[in-house]
Design a protein around this motif. Structure first.
Motif, PDB file in Angstrom:
ATOM      1  N   MET A   1       0.846  -1.179   0.000  1.00  0.00           N
ATOM      2  CA  MET A   1       0.000   0.000   0.000  1.00  0.00           C
ATOM      3  C   MET A   1       0.889   1.239   0.000  1.00  0.00           C
ATOM      4  O   MET A   1       1.812   1.343   0.791  1.00  0.00           O
ATOM      5  CB  MET A   1      -0.896  -0.006   1.243  1.00  0.00           C
ATOM      6  N   THR A   2       0.582   2.173  -0.890  1.00  0.00           N
ATOM      7  CA  THR A   2       1.369   3.398  -0.924  1.00  0.00           C
ATOM      8  C   THR A   2       1.008   4.283   0.258  1.00  0.00           C
ATOM      9  O   THR A   2      -0.077   4.176   0.823  1.00  0.00           O
ATOM     10  CB  THR A   2       1.127   4.185  -2.226  1.00  0.00           C
ATOM     11  N   VAL A   3       1.918   5.166   0.598  1.00  0.00           N
ATOM     12  CA  VAL A   3       1.681   6.073   1.720  1.00  0.00           C
ATOM     13  C   VAL A   3       0.508   7.004   1.411  1.00  0.00           C
ATOM     14  O   VAL A   3      -0.267   7.344   2.297  1.00  0.00           O
ATOM     15  CB  VAL A   3       2.967   6.859   2.090  1.00  0.00           C
ATOM     16  N   PHE A   4       0.342   7.383   0.138  1.00  0.00           N
ATOM     17  CA  PHE A   4      -0.763   8.271  -0.214  1.00  0.00           C
ATOM     18  C   PHE A   4      -2.105   7.571  -0.050  1.00  0.00           C
ATOM     19  O   PHE A   4      -3.079   8.178   0.350  1.00  0.00           O
ATOM     20  CB  PHE A   4      -0.578   8.820  -1.631  1.00  0.00           C
ATOM     21  N   ARG A   5      -2.133   6.275  -0.291  1.00  0.00           N
ATOM     22  CA  ARG A   5      -3.347   5.491  -0.063  1.00  0.00           C
ATOM     23  C   ARG A   5      -3.645   5.435   1.440  1.00  0.00           C
ATOM     24  O   ARG A   5      -4.790   5.450   1.859  1.00  0.00           O
ATOM     25  CB  ARG A   5      -3.170   4.079  -0.643  1.00  0.00           C
ATOM     26  N   LYS A   6      -2.607   5.379   2.258  1.00  0.00           N
ATOM     27  CA  LYS A   6      -2.790   5.373   3.710  1.00  0.00           C
ATOM     28  C   LYS A   6      -3.431   6.680   4.173  1.00  0.00           C
ATOM     29  O   LYS A   6      -4.324   6.674   5.016  1.00  0.00           O
ATOM     30  CB  LYS A   6      -1.437   5.147   4.418  1.00  0.00           C
ATOM     31  N   PHE A   7      -2.998   7.813   3.598  1.00  0.00           N
ATOM     32  CA  PHE A   7      -3.601   9.105   3.949  1.00  0.00           C
ATOM     33  C   PHE A   7      -5.084   9.112   3.591  1.00  0.00           C
ATOM     34  O   PHE A   7      -5.914   9.611   4.348  1.00  0.00           O
ATOM     35  CB  PHE A   7      -2.892  10.261   3.237  1.00  0.00           C
ATOM     36  N   GLU A   8      -5.403   8.567   2.431  1.00  0.00           N
ATOM     37  CA  GLU A   8      -6.805   8.497   2.007  1.00  0.00           C
ATOM     38  C   GLU A   8      -7.620   7.659   2.989  1.00  0.00           C
ATOM     39  O   GLU A   8      -8.742   8.025   3.337  1.00  0.00           O
ATOM     40  CB  GLU A   8      -6.903   7.917   0.594  1.00  0.00           C
ATOM     41  N   GLN A   9      -7.055   6.547   3.448  1.00  0.00           N
ATOM     42  CA  GLN A   9      -7.756   5.696   4.410  1.00  0.00           C
ATOM     43  C   GLN A   9      -7.977   6.414   5.740  1.00  0.00           C
ATOM     44  O   GLN A   9      -9.033   6.271   6.359  1.00  0.00           O
ATOM     45  CB  GLN A   9      -6.984   4.405   4.656  1.00  0.00           C
TER      46      GLN A   9
END
Length: 135
Positions: free
Chosen positions: A1-9
């Protein structure tokens, strides 16, 4: 999982609450897994929840959101600005994310409803840098 996807989550529970109209606990929802929340008193969290609820109700019907800008210190601290579109006016939701060790969490939630003032200031800067041209 990309870090940007983590921010979205991490941001998604906030957007879900806004979209559903359940805005009475935005701060509690947004900072549910935050280390910063551990240093806030329950009274401060309740007060923040109440203030955000009042803001969102005053903005009226919610339509959509989109990411405007993001920046930070790669791997440690990141900020995102989202444009929220309401019936009454647009609002910027500012989120800070912090990674103290292995996991990211929401560090701060903030609303900026003075887009007209920000846009006017930005316009003033652009105009002032153009200078005066004598004909």
């Amino acid at each position: 999982m990309t870090v940007f996807r983590k921010f979205e989550q991490l941001a998604q529970p906030i957007f879900d609450a806004i979209q559903s109209g359940k805005v009475d606990k935005i701060v509690s929802v947004g900072m549910a897994n935050s280390e910063a929340a551990k240093y806030m008193s329950q009274a401060d969290i309740d007060l923040s929840n109440s203030q955000y609820e009042s803001y969102f109700k005053a903005f009226s019907k919610f339509y959509s959101y989109r990411l405007l800008h993001e920046q930070g210190i790669k791997g440690d601290f990141w900020s995102r600005w989202y444009l929220l579109k309401f019936d009454r006016q647009p609002v910027v939701l500012y989120l800070e994310f912090y990674k103290k060790d292995q996991s990211w969490s929401v560090q701060r939630i903030s609303l900026k409803s003075d887009l007209d003032i920000q846009t006017e200031k930005s316009g003033d800067i652009v105009i002032s840098t153009q200078g005066y041209n004598k004909s």
